[in-house]
Design an enzyme around this catalytic site. Structure first.
Site, PDB file in Angstrom:
ATOM      1  N   GLU A 180     -55.112   5.641   5.960  1.00 35.72           N
ATOM      2  CA  GLU A 180     -53.724   5.657   6.441  1.00 35.72           C
ATOM      3  C   GLU A 180     -53.030   6.948   6.017  1.00 35.72           C
ATOM      4  O   GLU A 180     -53.404   7.576   5.025  1.00 35.72           O
ATOM      5  CB  GLU A 180     -52.957   4.460   5.855  1.00 35.72           C
ATOM      6  N   ASP A 181     -52.006   7.305   6.759  1.00 40.27           N
ATOM      7  CA  ASP A 181     -51.205   8.469   6.386  1.00 40.27           C
ATOM      8  C   ASP A 181     -50.163   8.096   5.333  1.00 40.27           C
ATOM      9  O   ASP A 181     -50.027   8.774   4.324  1.00 40.27           O
ATOM     10  CB  ASP A 181     -50.529   9.100   7.616  1.00 40.27           C
TER      11      ASP A 181
HETATM   12  P1  IMP Z   1     -44.857   0.627   7.372  1.00 38.12           P
HETATM   13  O1  IMP Z   1     -45.337  -0.462   8.287  1.00 38.12           O
HETATM   14  O2  IMP Z   1     -43.361   0.532   7.167  1.00 38.12           O
HETATM   15  O3  IMP Z   1     -45.583   0.711   6.073  1.00 38.12           O
HETATM   16  O4  IMP Z   1     -44.993   1.971   8.172  1.00 38.12           O
HETATM   17  C1  IMP Z   1     -46.118   2.729   8.157  1.00 38.12           C
HETATM   18  C2  IMP Z   1     -46.097   3.722   9.300  1.00 38.12           C
HETATM   19  O5  IMP Z   1     -44.773   4.218   9.578  1.00 38.12           O
HETATM   20  C3  IMP Z   1     -46.902   4.933   8.927  1.00 38.12           C
HETATM   21  O6  IMP Z   1     -48.256   4.769   9.267  1.00 38.12           O
HETATM   22  C4  IMP Z   1     -46.204   6.039   9.702  1.00 38.12           C
HETATM   23  O7  IMP Z   1     -46.743   6.135  10.986  1.00 38.12           O
HETATM   24  C5  IMP Z   1     -44.770   5.606   9.783  1.00 38.12           C
HETATM   25  N1  IMP Z   1     -43.935   6.246   8.734  1.00 38.12           N
HETATM   26  C6  IMP Z   1     -43.364   5.654   7.656  1.00 38.12           C
HETATM   27  N2  IMP Z   1     -42.681   6.525   6.904  1.00 38.12           N
HETATM   28  C7  IMP Z   1     -42.818   7.722   7.515  1.00 38.12           C
HETATM   29  C8  IMP Z   1     -42.335   9.053   7.195  1.00 38.12           C
HETATM   30  O8  IMP Z   1     -41.646   9.331   6.198  1.00 38.12           O
HETATM   31  N3  IMP Z   1     -42.716  10.029   8.070  1.00 38.12           N
HETATM   32  C9  IMP Z   1     -43.475   9.791   9.173  1.00 38.12           C
HETATM   33  N4  IMP Z   1     -43.951   8.576   9.497  1.00 38.12           N
HETATM   34  C10 IMP Z   1     -43.617   7.545   8.676  1.00 38.12           C
HETATM   35 MG    MG Z   2     -49.454   5.650  10.634  1.00 36.21          MG
END
Ligand code: IMP
Ligand code: MG
Length: 181
Positions: free
Chosen positions: A101-102
């Site tokens: 994951e990024d």
């Molecule tokens: P989660 O489901 O809230 O954990 O979101 C994860 C996904 O949201 C990541 O895989 C990213 O694609 C996107 N994301 C969350 N924070 C950032 C950020 O600061 N920059 C760019 N993409 C983000």
């Molecule tokens: Mg992502």
């Protein structure tokens, strides 16, 4: 100039620091999978550059596959709703799967992916994320390797985007608020 982009408020992690950490992660992950042949599962699109660098830092043989799930689009807050846009090419039953994951923000995306993949009966399922924003976590997800813990700021570069832009920046930078504000 990529190294001095006008929409970047500050550089959080420079290119050399990223590379050094990816090498460390590669060594740790190679040790964990000694004698095995893991399947690296890149979550599109943000993880592609991390994946490409991580692969080359691994000393164990491995395969790769890709999956795409719904992201925020042009919004910067997670809705908690996750949709599969592209599934894996092959079954993962019996495979040692490593999700690449990024960034983990709320944790919703990974929590959903994890339960979906576990239902397919892999031999093991582990997670590596380049970035984590612990302050933003809404659901708990067991993460095996984290590249960097970062503060609650919207970041771009090294694969991460805002509205599909900035993925090509060689560093992790903080986006200027006026760009999305
Ligand atoms: P989660 O489901 O809230 O954990 O979101 C994860 C996904 O949201 C990541 O895989 C990213 O694609 C996107 N994301 C969350 N924070 C950032 C950020 O600061 N920059 C760019 N993409 C983000
Ligand atoms: Mg992502």
């Amino acid at each position: 100039m990529k190294h001095n982009h006008p929409d970047v408020a500050k550089i959080l992690i420079d290119a050399d620091t990223l590379q050094a950490r990816v090498q460390e992660l590669g060594a740790a992950i190679s040790a964990a999978y000694a004698g095995k042949e893991p399947l690296l599962l890149s979550v599109l699109k943000g993880s592609i550059i991390f994946m490409a660098d991580l692969m080359r830092a691994l000393t164990v043989p491995h395969a790769i596959d890709f999956m795409a799930v719904s992201s925020y689009g042009a919004a910067t807050e997670s809705s908690g709703v996750v949709r599969i846009l592209k599934d894996l090419d092959k079954p993962i039953e019996g495979r040692d799967v490593l999700i690449v994951e990024d960034i983990i923000d709320s944790g919703h995306t990974l929590k959903y992916l994890r339960s979906l993949l576990l239902a397919r009966k892999p031999a093991s399922l582990r997670i590596v994320t380049l970035l984590s924003k612990p302050a933003r976590r809404e659901v708990d997800v067991p993460v095996d390797w984290v590249g960097f813990e970062i503060p609650d700021e919207f970041v771009i570069g090294y694969g991460l985007d805002y509205d599909e832009r900035y993925r090509d920046l060689p560093y992790i930078g903080v986006l200027k608020a006026h760009v999305y504000g």
